[in-house]
Scaffold this motif. Sequence first.
Motif, mmCIF file in Angstrom:
data_model
loop_
_atom_site.group_PDB
_atom_site.id
_atom_site.type_symbol
_atom_site.label_atom_id
_atom_site.label_comp_id
_atom_site.label_asym_id
_atom_site.label_seq_id
_atom_site.Cartn_x
_atom_site.Cartn_y
_atom_site.Cartn_z
ATOM 1 N N MET A 153 0.802 -1.222 0.000
ATOM 2 C CA MET A 153 0.000 0.000 0.000
ATOM 3 C C MET A 153 0.838 1.277 0.000
ATOM 4 O O MET A 153 0.286 2.384 -0.015
ATOM 5 N N ASP A 154 2.139 1.148 0.027
ATOM 6 C CA ASP A 154 3.001 2.321 -0.085
ATOM 7 C C ASP A 154 3.424 2.581 -1.529
ATOM 8 O O ASP A 154 4.303 3.404 -1.785
ATOM 9 N N ARG A 155 2.791 1.902 -2.483
ATOM 10 C CA ARG A 155 3.092 2.073 -3.902
ATOM 11 C C ARG A 155 2.396 3.320 -4.462
ATOM 12 O O ARG A 155 1.314 3.723 -3.996
ATOM 13 N N VAL A 156 3.002 3.911 -5.492
ATOM 14 C CA VAL A 156 2.438 5.098 -6.132
ATOM 15 C C VAL A 156 1.094 4.784 -6.777
ATOM 16 O O VAL A 156 0.130 5.563 -6.669
ATOM 17 N N CYS B 229 -6.420 -1.362 7.423
ATOM 18 C CA CYS B 229 -5.000 -1.673 7.233
ATOM 19 C C CYS B 229 -4.172 -0.399 7.103
ATOM 20 O O CYS B 229 -3.040 -0.318 7.607
ATOM 21 N N LEU B 230 -4.729 0.611 6.411
ATOM 22 C CA LEU B 230 -4.011 1.874 6.273
ATOM 23 C C LEU B 230 -3.803 2.533 7.634
ATOM 24 O O LEU B 230 -2.711 3.060 7.927
ATOM 25 N N LYS B 231 -4.812 2.520 8.460
ATOM 26 C CA LYS B 231 -4.693 3.162 9.772
ATOM 27 C C LYS B 231 -3.760 2.394 10.700
ATOM 28 O O LYS B 231 -3.044 3.003 11.512
ATOM 29 N N PRO C 250 0.027 4.240 8.951
ATOM 30 C CA PRO C 250 -0.545 5.522 9.397
ATOM 31 C C PRO C 250 0.229 6.725 8.858
ATOM 32 O O PRO C 250 -0.345 7.824 8.707
ATOM 33 N N HIS C 251 1.509 6.556 8.566
ATOM 34 C CA HIS C 251 2.340 7.663 8.102
ATOM 35 C C HIS C 251 1.947 8.146 6.702
ATOM 36 O O HIS C 251 2.288 9.277 6.312
#
Length: 656
Positions: free
Chosen positions: A469-472, A509-511, A515-516
Amino acid sequence: MEGLSQFNIFSPQRLLQPLLFHQKTLPMVKIATGFSTIRRNCGNIERNDTVDVRSVDSNDKQESEMDWELEFLGELDPLGFQAPKKRKKREQGSKLLEDTDGMDWCVKARKMALKSIEARGLTRTMEDLITVKKKKNNKKKLGKKDKISKKSKVPEEEDDSDEDIELKGVNPLDGADHLRKTVSMVAGGMFEEKKEKTMQAFVQRLSQFSGPSDRRKEINLNKAIVEAQTAEEVLEVAAETIMAVGKGLSPSPLSPLNIATALHRIAKNMEKVSMMTSRRLAFARQKEMSMLVGIAMTALPECSAQGISNISWALSKIGGELLYLSEMDRVAEVALTKVEQFNSQNVANVAGAFASMRHSAPDLFSELSERASNIVHTFQEQELAQVLWAFASLNEPAGPLLESLDNVFNDENQFKCCLDQETLKYNEESVVENNGDLAMEEISGSPALNFKRDQLGNIAWSYAVLGQMDRVFFSHVWKTLSHFEEQRISEQYREDIMFASQVHLVNQCLKLEYPHLRLSLRSDLEEKVARAGKTKRFNQKMTSSFQKEVARLLVSTGLDWVREYVVDGYTLDAVLVDQKVALEIDGPTHFSRNSGVPLGHTMLKRRYITAAGWKLASVSHQEWEELQGGFEQLDYLREILKDHIGEGSANIVQIA
C-alpha cells in the motif's frame, strides 16, 4: 463406436492365424454352459440333445442364420422388426458418421472376420451375441423337458466366471490361456484388462494434429460448435466428431482451435443459464466430456496463446475448485512455454482461472508478472483488476508488475472513476474472440484508466493483501476512490456490501499498518462504509463441523474461551480475551487446493490480527485430520498454544 467395439473383439492378427488340426493329438474338451453341452473335437461341434430347445420351423432357422450374417456385415438393420417409433433415428445422425459407413476397408474386415468365425465353428455362438432377439408369439405349450430347460438356463447377465470348464485327458496347463481367451470371447468379456491401454491409444490417435487437414471440414465443425445454443448441444457435436474420427474419418476436423472452442462454448453456455455447481460437476463427469478434456490436454502444446487462455478459463468454469487438478498442472506446464505470446487478455484470463480454482502455480505466476510488466500499457481496466486480484488471491508476489504500474501510471490525472454501478466479476472472460492487443484511451500521450467503482475496490484490496500500500499506483487508486463523492453506498444490495467490506478492510490496514501515509478515509465516508460493511443480512457466518469439533474440545480445556469474537470487522473463531490470544480454525477454503499454502485473504487476516496486538495460533484442517482420538487432538492444541498462553497451558486438563 458400437460397430468398432464389436469388430475389435476379433483382432485381425488373431483371426488370420492358421488353423492347424491334428486328429490324433487334439484332446476332448467339454464346455458345460447353461444352455447345452458342447463337445469339440478337431474343430467339429456336436450338440448333446439331452436338453431340448424351443423348436422353430426350418425356414425360420435358415432365415435367422442369414439375418445375423447380414447384420454383422452392416447390410441389415438389426432393429428393423420394431415399430418405426421405437427405432433409433439413424437418418438424423451426424454427417461425419455417414461418411464412414461405406468405407471399403470396414466391409472387407468384417467379411474376413465372418469367414474366420465360420471356420472356427463359432457361427451359432456369434448369432446369439450379435442378433437382436425378435419377439414372437409362440402359443405352443412347452413340455416337461422344455420347462426344465427354461428353468436351467443361466441369465445372460451372469458373471462369466460361473461357466464350468472340464478338461479330460490333457495337461491343464497346455493351451489353458488360449481356452480361457476363447471362452471369454464367447461370453463377451474379452480383453477387459486392456481397456485402459486401448482408451489411451484411442485418445492419442484422435490427437494427431501434425498430419494433413481439411479446411472445409474444420470450418463447418467450428460453425456447428459456435451455433450450438446449449452446453449439451456443443458436447453432442464434439462427441459425434470424435466417434467419426475413431471410425476412420480422415483428415480429422478436430483441430486444436476447434477443441479449445468447444470447451469454451460449453463453459460459456453454462454461464449464460447460470448452471448450478452440482449440475456442472455431473456434466463434467460424463464419458464424452472426459474424452474431450483428455484430447484437449494432448492438443495443448499445439494450441495458440488464445487457445490456452480459453481452455484454462473453461476448465475453471466447468470444474470449479473440485475438478481438473492434474489438468491445471498440465495447463501451467504448457503455458510456461508460451507466456511470451500472451496478450493482456490472455494473462488476465489464465491468472484468473488459476485463482478461482485455488490452484497454485508459482513458476507460471512469476512469468505472468514479467510478461504483464512488459505490456502493462495495453491492459484494460477490467483486465488489470482481474490480474491483480488473481495474484492477491493466491498470495503470489507480483513485484515486476507493480513496479511497471508505478512507472507507467505515475500521474493522478490518468485515473478516473465512472458512475456505472455494474459489479466486476472477478473471473469473467474478456471478449475472447478478439485476438489482438487491446488499445487503451490515451490522454496527452499517456494511457488513462477509467475505472468502475468496484474495480477500484478490488485493486485496493489486492494491494492490501500483497502488503504494497506504499506504492504510487495504489495511492492514486485510493485517492480516486475516496474523492469520488458521487458514489452511493446502499445497505440493501450485495454489490454495495461487498464493495464496502473491501474498502473497510483496506482503510483499517491503512490506519494500522501505514498511518504515516495519511490515506485513511474521511470520517463521514468511513462511517458510511463501516455501517454498510457490518450489515448482518450479508455477513452471516457459517460454522463448519470441523469448527464445532475443535470448539467442543476447547470447552474441555477448562479455559475461558469466547467464540466468534469480532475485531475491527474480522471475526475470530475463539479467543482468550484476558490474555489476548486468538485461535483460528482454518478449513480447506483457506488454503491452495494443490500445495496447501495459505491463500491471500487468510494471510491478510493473520497479518492484521497480529498487527492489532493479538497472539495468533492456527489449527489447520490438514493436520487435524491426521490426528486420532481426543487425546492426540488435545496434545496438538496444547503444543500450538503453549508459546501463547504461558502458564495458562497448565490449566489444560485431559479429557475424561
